[in-house]
Scaffold this motif. Structure first.
Motif, PDB file in Angstrom:
ATOM      1  N   ARG A  52     -26.151  52.526 -18.391  1.00 33.06           N
ATOM      2  CA  ARG A  52     -26.933  54.016 -17.113  1.00 33.06           C
ATOM      3  C   ARG A  52     -25.815  53.985 -16.611  1.00 33.06           C
ATOM      4  NH1 ARG A  52     -29.987  53.197 -12.395  1.00 33.06           N
ATOM      5  NH2 ARG A  52     -32.167  52.831 -13.473  1.00 33.06           N
ATOM      6  N   GLU A  53     -24.407  52.699 -16.102  1.00 32.52           N
ATOM      7  CA  GLU A  53     -23.291  53.129 -15.548  1.00 32.52           C
ATOM      8  C   GLU A  53     -22.149  53.202 -16.348  1.00 32.52           C
ATOM      9  OE1 GLU A  53     -23.278  49.907 -12.611  1.00 32.52           O
ATOM     10  OE2 GLU A  53     -25.072  50.329 -11.672  1.00 32.52           O
ATOM     11  N   ASN A  54     -22.639  52.441 -17.131  1.00 30.40           N
ATOM     12  CA  ASN A  54     -21.432  52.102 -18.317  1.00 30.40           C
ATOM     13  C   ASN A  54     -21.097  52.579 -20.128  1.00 30.40           C
ATOM     14  OD1 ASN A  54     -21.123  49.474 -16.249  1.00 30.40           O
ATOM     15  ND2 ASN A  54     -19.159  51.057 -16.428  1.00 30.40           N
ATOM     16  N   CYS A  55     -22.982  53.219 -20.592  1.00 33.99           N
ATOM     17  CA  CYS A  55     -22.337  52.720 -21.167  1.00 33.99           C
ATOM     18  C   CYS A  55     -22.828  54.901 -21.595  1.00 33.99           C
ATOM     19  CB  CYS A  55     -23.504  52.886 -21.874  1.00 33.99           C
ATOM     20  SG  CYS A  55     -23.825  52.021 -24.072  1.00 33.99           S
ATOM     21  N   LEU A 391     -19.594  43.081 -22.072  1.00 39.77           N
ATOM     22  CA  LEU A 391     -18.703  42.671 -22.130  1.00 39.77           C
ATOM     23  C   LEU A 391     -17.815  42.094 -20.383  1.00 39.77           C
ATOM     24  CD1 LEU A 391     -17.013  41.534 -25.179  1.00 39.77           C
ATOM     25  CD2 LEU A 391     -19.319  40.172 -24.609  1.00 39.77           C
ATOM     26  N   SER A 392     -17.929  43.056 -20.496  1.00 41.00           N
ATOM     27  CA  SER A 392     -17.388  43.726 -18.622  1.00 41.00           C
ATOM     28  C   SER A 392     -18.319  43.329 -17.712  1.00 41.00           C
ATOM     29  CB  SER A 392     -16.405  45.176 -18.639  1.00 41.00           C
ATOM     30  OG  SER A 392     -17.505  45.858 -18.610  1.00 41.00           O
ATOM     31  N   HIS A 393     -19.806  42.941 -17.694  1.00 44.61           N
ATOM     32  CA  HIS A 393     -20.417  42.396 -16.901  1.00 44.61           C
ATOM     33  C   HIS A 393     -20.626  40.988 -17.105  1.00 44.61           C
ATOM     34  CE1 HIS A 393     -20.656  47.402 -16.612  1.00 44.61           C
ATOM     35  NE2 HIS A 393     -20.241  46.730 -14.493  1.00 44.61           N
ATOM     36  N   PRO A 394     -20.150  39.583 -17.159  1.00 41.36           N
ATOM     37  CA  PRO A 394     -20.650  38.854 -17.350  1.00 41.36           C
ATOM     38  C   PRO A 394     -21.472  38.580 -16.592  1.00 41.36           C
ATOM     39  CG  PRO A 394     -18.390  38.185 -17.152  1.00 41.36           C
ATOM     40  CD  PRO A 394     -18.304  40.491 -16.763  1.00 41.36           C
TER      41      PRO A 394
HETATM   42  C1  LIG Z   1     -19.006  50.793 -14.613  1.00 42.70           C
HETATM   43  O1  LIG Z   1     -19.637  51.961 -14.259  1.00 42.70           O
HETATM   44  C2  LIG Z   1     -19.303  51.102 -12.719  1.00 42.70           C
HETATM   45  C3  LIG Z   1     -20.035  52.399 -12.019  1.00 42.70           C
HETATM   46  O2  LIG Z   1     -19.851  53.693 -12.127  1.00 42.70           O
HETATM   47  C4  LIG Z   1     -17.741  52.149 -12.099  1.00 42.70           C
HETATM   48  O3  LIG Z   1     -17.299  51.073 -11.426  1.00 42.70           O
HETATM   49  C5  LIG Z   1     -16.714  50.355 -13.069  1.00 42.70           C
HETATM   50  O4  LIG Z   1     -15.236  51.212 -13.167  1.00 42.70           O
HETATM   51  C6  LIG Z   1     -17.461  50.825 -14.894  1.00 42.70           C
HETATM   52  N1  LIG Z   1     -16.450  49.814 -15.508  1.00 42.70           N
HETATM   53  C7  LIG Z   1     -16.131  50.136 -17.013  1.00 42.70           C
HETATM   54  C8  LIG Z   1     -15.766  48.765 -17.321  1.00 42.70           C
HETATM   55  O5  LIG Z   1     -16.444  51.476 -17.407  1.00 42.70           O
END
Ligand SMILES: *[C@@H]1O[C@H](CO)[C@@H](O)[C@H](O)[C@H]1NC(C)=O
Ligand SMILES: *[C@@H]1O[C@H](CO)[C@@H](O)[C@H](O)[C@H]1NC(C)=O
Length: 518
Positions: A52-55, A391-394
């Motif tokens: 939801r946040e990053n895709c 990968l960016s949230h291990p």
């Molecule tokens: C992922 O989402 C969070 C919250 O919206 C944001 O703070 C963060 O920068 C995002 N990370 C990436 C790698 O896009």
């Protein structure tokens, strides 16, 4: 003279008005009926939150090409797509312990040479009779390289120029080579994260491999795969195969084309097939085949040591493996894909490591986008966005196993809308999917089951429980499911559960009339 010119001008105005109105109607249809947000099936948890946040590509509408959203057009254009992409590969042949071999084709582009050894890797698993020459593989690798990955394609035994050394051929049930590929890469790049993308048959192999690896089928050596995407996977070969086997349909045409390519595979490796002991009792006449079904029945299954194609299909189904997966994986499927068969609704809504995204359009391994759809496809963006997000949230991924989820499995779009509105969206989506599942089932006639009655019951049941929580469904989807009540009872009846389907329908109607009454 003057009068004639005026007449012509009048006629021209008339025709352009008709064309304009036609185009507007087409555009309206495109925007309202074709471009839709994918339906997501998941169990709520860290993975769905990360998505939801990053895709964002998964939670916005998918826009297929304006002039080519038809499934067959997309699939055909998808095949042509890679012709324009120049690719250079370095081939690494990997010998197997049984005396065979497969290949890892490493992408050579300006961005992927001289990258540090810890560069994350994308391993692509191609489809039946494919290889790194395919447009889908080239386009995915090119996009991955431009985003800073080191891409490679695993080329199966006897495919894409790899000599077949013995009678162990690749198949949907054969995961040993995928295991060896992962081990080989882990050993070569011990500090690099390894991700994988599977297309069609490749996604069956990938899904099966992950289910086996995550349940301890192999001694773990190295870190294995960190994140995966399976695109256009026929989850259940049996139901997909039955759909393709109906003569004189367009699906049948695909069947004949793939069978032809299998024939070429057999021709190229003629000596292996000729000397194969397991094929001793298959006569010369039986070795002639026209459809995938015939090839699987007479040759493939025998060669693998199965009694029949049906036995092979059952063993190769990835559905039973999905609950065992403990690696974040995205399944991307289009409802109009002729190879689709049954969907893992049940499996994905109870496993917090899996997420199933269903689009209404997309064809088979196509998911094209843009007016000139020969470059990057929507599926390339979505797949790489997903891998990047995981990968960016291990730390958050590591939590998944420990989350105590009191939340019920979800069939929902993870859009950030008001709860009431998104609740209604979920109900509508569940109903629409149940209706589509019933249609798919009916269109197959007596050929067999495209839909697991259990997941149909889940869909309707979940829609009903969502409705009692949030109020209402839109009239359209409710009408749709009601008009298919007979088909629903028939299908559920095959499991002796016609009554429970009726109960769910009744409770849907009850809460609907209650919400309108209040
Ligand atoms: C992922 O989402 C969070 C919250 O919206 C944001 O703070 C963060 O920068 C995002 N990370 C990436 C790698 O896009
Ligand atoms: C099918 O795959 C499973 C799991 O990889 C394996 O144990 C089994 O032996 C395979 N069956 C055949 C006939 O190859």
């Amino acid at each position: 003279m003057y009068q004639r010119r005026q007449q012509v001008a009048k006629r021209l105005r008339f025709y352009s008005a008709v064309a304009g109105a036609g185009f507007l109607a087409y555009l309206g249809y495109y925007l309202t009926k074709v471009c839709k947000t994918p339906t997501l099936v998941y169990r709520s948890g860290a993975l769905s939150h990360i998505v939801r946040e990053n895709c964002s590509s998964l939670i916005r509408a998918y826009y297929p090409p304006l002039w080519a959203f038809n499934t067959h057009l997309q699939t055909a254009l998808g095949v042509l797509r890679g012709a324009a992409i120049n690719a250079g590969w370095v081939r690494q042949l990997v010998p197997t312990s049984d005396g065979g071999q497969f290949a890892l084709d490493w992408w050579q582009g300006e961005t992927s040479s001289n990258v540090p050894p810890e560069t994350p890797i994308v391993l692509v698993l191609h489809g039946v009779t494919g290889g790194s020459f395919e447009g889908t593989c080239k386009a995915m690798c090119k996009e991955a390289a431009s985003r800073g990955y080191r891409p490679a394609v695993m080329v199966y035994r006897g495919c894409g120029g790899v000599e077949l050394l013995n009678d162990q051929i690749y198949s949907a049930n054969f995961t040993d080579d995928a295991h060896l590929a992962v081990e080989t890469i882990n050993r070569q790049y011990p500090n690099a994260k390894l991700t994988a993308v599977g297309f069609s048959l490749g996604s069956i192999i990938l899904t099966k491999y992950l289910g086996e690896a995550d349940s301890g089928h192999w001694e773990p050596e190295g870190d294995g795969i960190a994140a995966a995407v399976a695109i256009s996977s026929p989850f259940c070969l049996e139901s997909a195969g039955r759909f393709l086997a109906r003569p004189w349909t367009i699906a049948w045409l695909y069947n004949l084309i793939i069978a032809y390519r299998l024939k070429m595979y057999g021709k190229w490796h003629h000596h292996v097939f000729k000397d194969c002991e397991r094929l001793e009792h298959v006569s010369e006449k039986q070795r002639q085949f026209w459809t995938i079904g015939q090839f699987d029945e007479r040759i493939m299954s025998k060669m693998m040591g199965f009694q029949s194609a049906q036995e092979y299909y059952q063993a190769a189904s990835s559905l039973p493996q999905i609950p065992k997966i403990r690696t974040p994986i995205l399944f991307l499927a289009a409802e109009d894909d002729v190879f689709l068969g049954e969907l893992p609704i049940r499996q994905c809504s109870s496993n917090p490591y899996t997420l199933l995204a269903i689009t209404s359009r997309g064809g088979h391994v196509a998911f094209l986008t843009g007016l000139w759809p020969f470059g990057q496809a929507w599926m390339d963006q979505v797949a790489l966005d997903f891998l990047q997000a995981v990968l960016s949230h291990p730390e958050r991924i590591a939590q998944i196993g420990t989350e105590v989820s009191s939340v019920r499995p979800h069939l929902s779009s993870v859009q950030g809308r008001s709860p009431r509105k998104s609740g209604r969206r979920s109900v509508d989506q569940a109903l629409n999917m149940a209706a589509a599942a019933l249609d798919r089932h009916s269109s197959m006639g007596n050929m067999g089951m495209a839909t697991d009655p259990g997941s149909l019951e889940d869909l309707v049941g979940r829609a009903a429980s969502l409705m009692s929580g949030t109020g209402r469904a839109s009239p359209e989807p409710l009408k749709k499911i009601s008009s298919r009540a007979d088909a629903g009872r028939d299908l559920m009846g095959t499991m002796g559960r016609a009554a429970s389907f009726q109960t769910a329908l009744d409770s849907l109607k009850r809460s609907d009339s209650m919400s309108h009454g209040s």
